[in-house]
Design an enzyme around this catalytic site. Structure first.
Site, PDB file in Angstrom:
ATOM      1  N   HIS A   1       0.980  -1.218   0.079  1.00 19.49           N
ATOM      2  CA  HIS A   1      -0.140   0.148  -0.024  1.00 19.49           C
ATOM      3  C   HIS A   1       0.830   1.277   0.055  1.00 19.49           C
ATOM      4  CE1 HIS A   1      -0.194   1.210   4.411  1.00 19.49           C
ATOM      5  NE2 HIS A   1      -0.078  -0.093   4.707  1.00 19.49           N
TER       6      HIS A   1
ATOM      7  N   GLU B   1      -5.421   1.840   1.839  1.00 20.84           N
ATOM      8  CA  GLU B   1      -5.190   0.378   2.710  1.00 20.84           C
ATOM      9  C   GLU B   1      -5.765   1.004   4.020  1.00 20.84           C
ATOM     10  OE1 GLU B   1      -3.550  -2.201   5.757  1.00 20.84           O
ATOM     11  OE2 GLU B   1      -3.218  -0.126   5.312  1.00 20.84           O
TER      12      GLU B   1
ATOM     13  N   ASP C   1       3.779  -5.178   3.709  1.00 24.14           N
ATOM     14  CA  ASP C   1       3.361  -3.940   4.592  1.00 24.14           C
ATOM     15  C   ASP C   1       4.253  -4.188   5.641  1.00 24.14           C
ATOM     16  OD1 ASP C   1       1.751  -2.261   5.855  1.00 24.14           O
ATOM     17  OD2 ASP C   1      -0.130  -3.449   5.718  1.00 24.14           O
TER      18      ASP C   1
HETATM   19  N1  PHE Z   1      -1.792  -3.202   7.583  1.00 27.41           N
HETATM   20  C1  PHE Z   1      -1.748  -2.875   9.019  1.00 27.41           C
HETATM   21  C2  PHE Z   1      -1.545  -1.395   8.675  1.00 27.41           C
HETATM   22  O1  PHE Z   1      -1.314  -0.826   7.650  1.00 27.41           O
HETATM   23  C3  PHE Z   1      -0.612  -3.389   9.871  1.00 27.41           C
HETATM   24  C4  PHE Z   1      -0.200  -4.761   9.330  1.00 27.41           C
HETATM   25  C5  PHE Z   1       1.235  -5.013   9.007  1.00 27.41           C
HETATM   26  C6  PHE Z   1      -0.918  -5.994   9.251  1.00 27.41           C
HETATM   27  C7  PHE Z   1       1.830  -6.047   8.614  1.00 27.41           C
HETATM   28  C8  PHE Z   1      -0.494  -6.888   8.723  1.00 27.41           C
HETATM   29  C9  PHE Z   1       0.848  -6.938   8.301  1.00 27.41           C
HETATM   30  O2  PHE Z   1      -1.574  -0.482   9.601  1.00 27.41           O
HETATM   31 ZN    ZN Z   2      -1.128   1.318   8.889  1.00 23.12          ZN
HETATM   32 ZN    ZN Z   3       0.201  -0.806   6.607  1.00 25.11          ZN
END
Ligand code: PHE
Ligand code: ZN
Ligand code: ZN
Ligand code: ZN
Length: 269
Positions: free
Chosen positions: A85, A131, A160
């Site tokens: 993202h 995201e 991510d």
């Molecule tokens: N997606 C979440 C965020 O952007 C955190 C996350 C990180 C989730 C890694 C899953 C894996 O805040």
């Molecule tokens: Zn985040």
């Molecule tokens: Zn994230």
């Protein structure tokens, strides 16, 4: 694959930080920082010969954009997809979350181009908007795939937060998503980390809190790599104003970049 040095991913992070600095320290959707990020990602990919398309959508009254890039070689009915993202939360610049994933994928796009890779399968990267509003961009992409297109995606790999530092006396918590245990997709990452002598937990339960969820729900095999140990240990600057260049360890984002290269090269053939 060629070795990716820290120079490329760190240069991308420096750019993303400059976009946030010019935008009240954020790259949230609807901000100039997000628009600059999207334009930068597009121009980097286009300059290295990728075929780039964008997809805009509206969520909570704000327009956001996905950038989709394809390396235009290989069998388009067998796609290896990777994504990250490109937006941050409003509270901070999002350099680890998730400038790090964006930087790692951009470094890989350049490496594929520089190597003039001619893979058996098609390689496609997705840079998702919104995201942070609930996987909106990746969900939009999956729900707008033409009939039969989801079936052509052999794998979706999510990145991510891949830039964490050691914190509280604990080493970086390298993790692979639990989904990759049963579908074989963790194997290339496991062999990469073990060859480097780095311990990796191969059962991170992300609770569907990132962009792999939409692909998984559409029946696509998914996994991902992150430098977080668990959803309870995301880092002291997670979703805060201090998620800046000082919140990222260049060794982590570089290691992740090379782990991705190893997996993409092996999965795409
Ligand atoms: N997606 C979440 C965020 O952007 C955190 C996350 C990180 C989730 C890694 C899953 C894996 O805040
Ligand atoms: Zn985040
Ligand atoms: Zn994230
Ligand atoms: Zn296939």
């Amino acid at each position: 694959p060629p070795v990716i040095s820290s120079t490329a991913p760190m240069a991308h992070l420096t750019q993303l930080m400059s976009f946030a600095s010019a935008s009240n320290n954020t790259r949230v959707i609807g901000s100039a920082g997000f628009t600059s990020t999207v334009n930068y990602v597009k121009s980097q990919l286009t300059a290295s010969g990728w075929t780039v398309t964008t997809q805009s959508f509206t969520t909570r009254g704000k327009t956001a954009t996905n950038v989709i890039a394809e390396w235009p070689y290989g069998d388009a009915t067998h796609v290896i997809m990777a994504g990250a993202h490109s937006d941050s939360v409003a509270a901070g610049p999002g350099i680890n979350d998730n400038g790090s994933g964006v930087a790692a994928l951009l470094a890989n796009a350049a490496a594929i181009s520089q190597s003039a890779l001619r893979p058996a399968k098609r390689i496609r990267f997705g840079f998702w908007g919104a995201e942070e509003q609930g996987d909106v961009g990746s969900s939009y992409y999956v729900s707008h795939l033409a009939g039969g297109e989801a079936k052509k995606i052999d794998a979706y790999l999510n990145f991510d937060m891949v830039g964490n530092k050691a914190e509280n006396g604990k080493a970086v918590g390298w993790s692979l998503y639990v989904e990759g245990q049963s579908n074989g997709l963790n194997a290339p990452f496991k062999s990469y980390f073990s060859a480097k002598g780095i311990t990796v937990n191969a059962s991170l339960d992300t609770d569907d809190r990132s962009d792999h969820a939409a692909f998984k729900n559409a029946g696509v095999k998914v996994t991902g790599v992150s430098s977080v140990r668990s959803l309870n240990e995301l880092g002291a600057c997670y979703h805060k104003a201090c998620d800046n260049l000082s919140d990222v360890d260049s060794n982590s984002v570089t290691l992740a970049s090379n782990a991705i290269a190893n997996a993409v090269w092996s999965l795409a053939g």
